[in-house]
Design a protein around this motif. Structure first.
Motif, PDB file in Angstrom:
ATOM      1  N   PHE A 193       0.840  -1.188   0.000  1.00 42.06           N
ATOM      2  CA  PHE A 193       0.000   0.000   0.000  1.00 42.06           C
ATOM      3  C   PHE A 193       0.882   1.247   0.000  1.00 42.06           C
ATOM      4  CE2 PHE A 193      -2.369  -3.452   1.978  1.00 42.06           C
ATOM      5  CZ  PHE A 193      -3.453  -3.509   1.089  1.00 42.06           C
ATOM      6  N   ILE A 194       0.769   2.009  -1.071  1.00 39.31           N
ATOM      7  CA  ILE A 194       1.674   3.126  -1.344  1.00 39.31           C
ATOM      8  C   ILE A 194       1.283   4.373  -0.557  1.00 39.31           C
ATOM      9  CG2 ILE A 194       2.600   4.608  -3.150  1.00 39.31           C
ATOM     10  CD1 ILE A 194       3.423   1.616  -3.260  1.00 39.31           C
ATOM     11  N   ASN A 195       2.289   5.021   0.041  1.00 41.70           N
ATOM     12  CA  ASN A 195       2.032   6.298   0.715  1.00 41.70           C
ATOM     13  C   ASN A 195       2.963   7.417   0.245  1.00 41.70           C
ATOM     14  OD1 ASN A 195       4.501   5.757   1.989  1.00 41.70           O
ATOM     15  ND2 ASN A 195       3.533   5.015   3.876  1.00 41.70           N
ATOM     16  N   HIS A 196       3.868   7.086  -0.691  1.00 45.36           N
ATOM     17  CA  HIS A 196       4.819   8.101  -1.168  1.00 45.36           C
ATOM     18  C   HIS A 196       5.229   7.753  -2.600  1.00 45.36           C
ATOM     19  CE1 HIS A 196       7.935  11.211   0.233  1.00 45.36           C
ATOM     20  NE2 HIS A 196       8.071  11.104  -1.072  1.00 45.36           N
ATOM     21  N   VAL A 197       5.271   8.776  -3.461  1.00 47.52           N
ATOM     22  CA  VAL A 197       5.707   8.595  -4.847  1.00 47.52           C
ATOM     23  C   VAL A 197       6.695   9.703  -5.201  1.00 47.52           C
ATOM     24  CG1 VAL A 197       5.009   8.404  -7.268  1.00 47.52           C
ATOM     25  CG2 VAL A 197       3.454   7.616  -5.467  1.00 47.52           C
ATOM     26  N   ASN A 198       7.871   9.310  -5.711  1.00 50.07           N
ATOM     27  CA  ASN A 198       8.843  10.281  -6.223  1.00 50.07           C
ATOM     28  C   ASN A 198       8.903  10.148  -7.739  1.00 50.07           C
ATOM     29  OD1 ASN A 198       9.695  11.235  -3.664  1.00 50.07           O
ATOM     30  ND2 ASN A 198      11.012   9.452  -3.416  1.00 50.07           N
ATOM     31  N   ILE A 199       8.734  11.266  -8.456  1.00 46.27           N
ATOM     32  CA  ILE A 199       8.741  11.240  -9.914  1.00 46.27           C
ATOM     33  C   ILE A 199       9.843  12.143 -10.437  1.00 46.27           C
ATOM     34  CG2 ILE A 199       7.410  11.627 -12.018  1.00 46.27           C
ATOM     35  CD1 ILE A 199       4.865  11.285 -10.388  1.00 46.27           C
ATOM     36  N   ASP A 200      10.675  11.592 -11.312  1.00 47.18           N
ATOM     37  CA  ASP A 200      11.757  12.358 -11.940  1.00 47.18           C
ATOM     38  C   ASP A 200      11.785  12.022 -13.420  1.00 47.18           C
ATOM     39  OD1 ASP A 200      13.991  13.749 -12.651  1.00 47.18           O
ATOM     40  OD2 ASP A 200      15.389  12.646 -11.374  1.00 47.18           O
ATOM     41  N   ASN A 201      11.321  12.969 -14.244  1.00 42.63           N
ATOM     42  CA  ASN A 201      11.271  12.780 -15.699  1.00 42.63           C
ATOM     43  C   ASN A 201      10.518  11.509 -16.102  1.00 42.63           C
ATOM     44  OD1 ASN A 201      12.792  15.142 -16.335  1.00 42.63           O
ATOM     45  ND2 ASN A 201      14.686  14.048 -15.798  1.00 42.63           N
ATOM     46  N   GLY A 202       9.421  11.258 -15.436  1.00 43.44           N
ATOM     47  CA  GLY A 202       8.586  10.114 -15.783  1.00 43.44           C
ATOM     48  C   GLY A 202       8.955   8.831 -15.073  1.00 43.44           C
ATOM     49  N   ILE A 203      10.140   8.784 -14.445  1.00 47.10           N
ATOM     50  CA  ILE A 203      10.550   7.602 -13.673  1.00 47.10           C
ATOM     51  C   ILE A 203      10.023   7.761 -12.259  1.00 47.10           C
ATOM     52  CG2 ILE A 203      12.442   6.142 -12.939  1.00 47.10           C
ATOM     53  CD1 ILE A 203      12.091   6.387 -15.984  1.00 47.10           C
ATOM     54  N   ALA A 204       9.209   6.805 -11.817  1.00 44.32           N
ATOM     55  CA  ALA A 204       8.537   6.940 -10.522  1.00 44.32           C
ATOM     56  C   ALA A 204       8.949   5.851  -9.553  1.00 44.32           C
ATOM     57  CB  ALA A 204       7.027   6.905 -10.724  1.00 44.32           C
ATOM     58  N   GLU A 205       9.241   6.271  -8.340  1.00 47.60           N
ATOM     59  CA  GLU A 205       9.481   5.343  -7.241  1.00 47.60           C
ATOM     60  C   GLU A 205       8.237   5.336  -6.351  1.00 47.60           C
ATOM     61  OE1 GLU A 205      14.314   5.629  -6.496  1.00 47.60           O
ATOM     62  OE2 GLU A 205      12.933   6.779  -5.213  1.00 47.60           O
ATOM     63  N   PHE A 206       7.634   4.176  -6.228  1.00 51.22           N
ATOM     64  CA  PHE A 206       6.471   4.002  -5.361  1.00 51.22           C
ATOM     65  C   PHE A 206       6.946   3.366  -4.053  1.00 51.22           C
ATOM     66  CE2 PHE A 206       4.735   4.383  -9.527  1.00 51.22           C
ATOM     67  CZ  PHE A 206       3.465   4.927  -9.384  1.00 51.22           C
ATOM     68  N   GLY A 211       8.315   0.768   3.588  1.00 53.58           N
ATOM     69  CA  GLY A 211       9.561   1.294   3.053  1.00 53.58           C
ATOM     70  C   GLY A 211      10.049   0.613   1.779  1.00 53.58           C
ATOM     71  N   LYS A 212       9.331  -0.383   1.276  1.00 54.27           N
ATOM     72  CA  LYS A 212       9.727  -1.039   0.022  1.00 54.27           C
ATOM     73  C   LYS A 212       9.524  -0.086  -1.146  1.00 54.27           C
ATOM     74  CE  LYS A 212       8.777  -5.847   1.362  1.00 54.27           C
ATOM     75  NZ  LYS A 212       8.364  -5.592   2.753  1.00 54.27           N
ATOM     76  N   ILE A 213      10.451  -0.150  -2.115  1.00 53.33           N
ATOM     77  CA  ILE A 213      10.428   0.757  -3.258  1.00 53.33           C
ATOM     78  C   ILE A 213      10.178  -0.034  -4.539  1.00 53.33           C
ATOM     79  CG2 ILE A 213      11.738   2.446  -4.599  1.00 53.33           C
ATOM     80  CD1 ILE A 213      13.363   3.024  -2.061  1.00 53.33           C
ATOM     81  N   PHE A 214       9.242   0.453  -5.356  1.00 56.44           N
ATOM     82  CA  PHE A 214       8.933  -0.149  -6.650  1.00 56.44           C
ATOM     83  C   PHE A 214       9.137   0.920  -7.717  1.00 56.44           C
ATOM     84  CE2 PHE A 214       6.518  -2.148  -3.332  1.00 56.44           C
ATOM     85  CZ  PHE A 214       6.607  -3.519  -3.599  1.00 56.44           C
ATOM     86  N   VAL A 215       9.935   0.599  -8.743  1.00 58.97           N
ATOM     87  CA  VAL A 215      10.294   1.591  -9.753  1.00 58.97           C
ATOM     88  C   VAL A 215       9.601   1.266 -11.072  1.00 58.97           C
ATOM     89  CG1 VAL A 215      12.173   2.742 -10.963  1.00 58.97           C
ATOM     90  CG2 VAL A 215      12.537   1.857  -8.638  1.00 58.97           C
ATOM     91  N   PHE A 216       8.941   2.292 -11.647  1.00 59.73           N
ATOM     92  CA  PHE A 216       8.256   2.165 -12.934  1.00 59.73           C
ATOM     93  C   PHE A 216       8.578   3.372 -13.797  1.00 59.73           C
ATOM     94  CE2 PHE A 216       5.695  -0.328 -10.041  1.00 59.73           C
ATOM     95  CZ  PHE A 216       5.249  -1.418 -10.793  1.00 59.73           C
ATOM     96  N   ASP A 217       8.556   3.158 -15.106  1.00 63.78           N
ATOM     97  CA  ASP A 217       8.644   4.264 -16.058  1.00 63.78           C
ATOM     98  C   ASP A 217       7.209   4.571 -16.499  1.00 63.78           C
ATOM     99  OD1 ASP A 217       9.012   6.050 -18.111  1.00 63.78           O
ATOM    100  OD2 ASP A 217      10.656   4.949 -19.058  1.00 63.78           O
TER     101      ASP A 217
END
Length: 258
Positions: A193-206, A211-217
């Motif tokens: 269950f996601i509570n934070h998203v970082n987006i940099d030029n379309g690359i997103a860390e969920f 604290g687990k991180i999932f990376v998607f473009d």
């Protein structure tokens, strides 16, 4: 004397039987009704005097604010007020308001039910802290030049915080909303269950609540990346694999084990 009375009665009866008198007698009730209606309009009997709200539907909007928004409708004839007018004014004045239902209660009351947007995302980019609904609609600007206040405030409780190096709002909608919600849905199926998203030029860390991180473009073939998540997610849960980061951008997902 009696003869004079009889003559008078005969004359009266003749007058009563004349076409104009007969016509007036027939339409007299309608004339009285019309006069009553005209007078009721002139004295403001049909003017809007008060509003009644379904307060059980109100979480983020107060009845006091609604009264202020609708003040110009007080004193207007209720028949000239349209539900679309009420809806337009309320939505324009308060971003929490999603839809409005209006019922006229004659002679002078309007029953109003407000449907609110459900706040779910708080986004911070270009020094703006923005609140978005669960459908990606911009609700309000919380503050500016206030990153710390944006991440830690009463509005952020229970929300997903999105931080981006570029603009995240366009035409009052959250950019990448469809993509973000798709990723959230898939990850949620595996218990993340996601509570934070970082987006940099379309690359997103969920980042989930552990604290687990999932990376998607988000801008390049997201469906294929989600399919990879389905392929590895079940295996991860089945084998109880402990990891800290999972990058789904590559044909063979890259996993950082704990």
């Amino acid at each position: 004397m009696q003869r004079q009375i009889d003559k008078r009665e005969v004359a009266i009866n003749k007058v009563k039987r004349t076409p104009i008198v007969i016509f007036l007698r027939r339409i007299l009730p309608f004339i009285i009704i019309i006069l009553i209606i005209v007078v009721s309009f002139l004295i403001g009997f049909w003017d809007v005097k008060r509003f009644e709200y379904d307060e059980s539907k109100l979480d983020n909007v107060s009845t006091a604010k609604l009264d202020v928004y609708l003040a110009d409708f007080v004193g207007r004839n209720i028949f000239t007020v349209t539900p679309d007018e009420i809806k337009s004014v309320l939505i324009k004045n308060n971003g929490f308001i999603k839809n409005v239902y209006v019922k006229k209660v004659l002679p002078s009351k309007l029953n109003i039910t407000v449907e609110e947007h459900v706040p779910l995302y708080i986004g911070y980019s270009t020094d703006r802290c923005l609140l978005f609904s669960d459908t990606g609609i911009l609700i309000s600007e919380i503050c500016t030049d206030c990153k710390q206040e944006c991440t830690i405030n009463e509005d952020s409780l229970g929300k997903v915080f999105i931080e981006s190096t570029s603009v995240i709002e366009s035409e009052k909608r959250l950019i990448f909303f469809d993509e973000i919600s798709k990723v959230q849905k898939v990850l949620g199926e595996f218990g993340y269950f996601i509570n934070h998203v970082n987006i940099d030029n379309g690359i997103a860390e969920f980042i989930d609540d552990s604290g687990k991180i999932f990376v998607f473009d988000l801008s390049n073939d997201l469906e294929t990346q989600l399919a990879r998540m389905y392929a590895v997610g079940g295996k991860i849960n089945e084998d109880l694999i402990q990891f800290s980061r999972l990058d789904l951008r590559f044909k063979r997902p890259v996993m950082d084990l704990k």
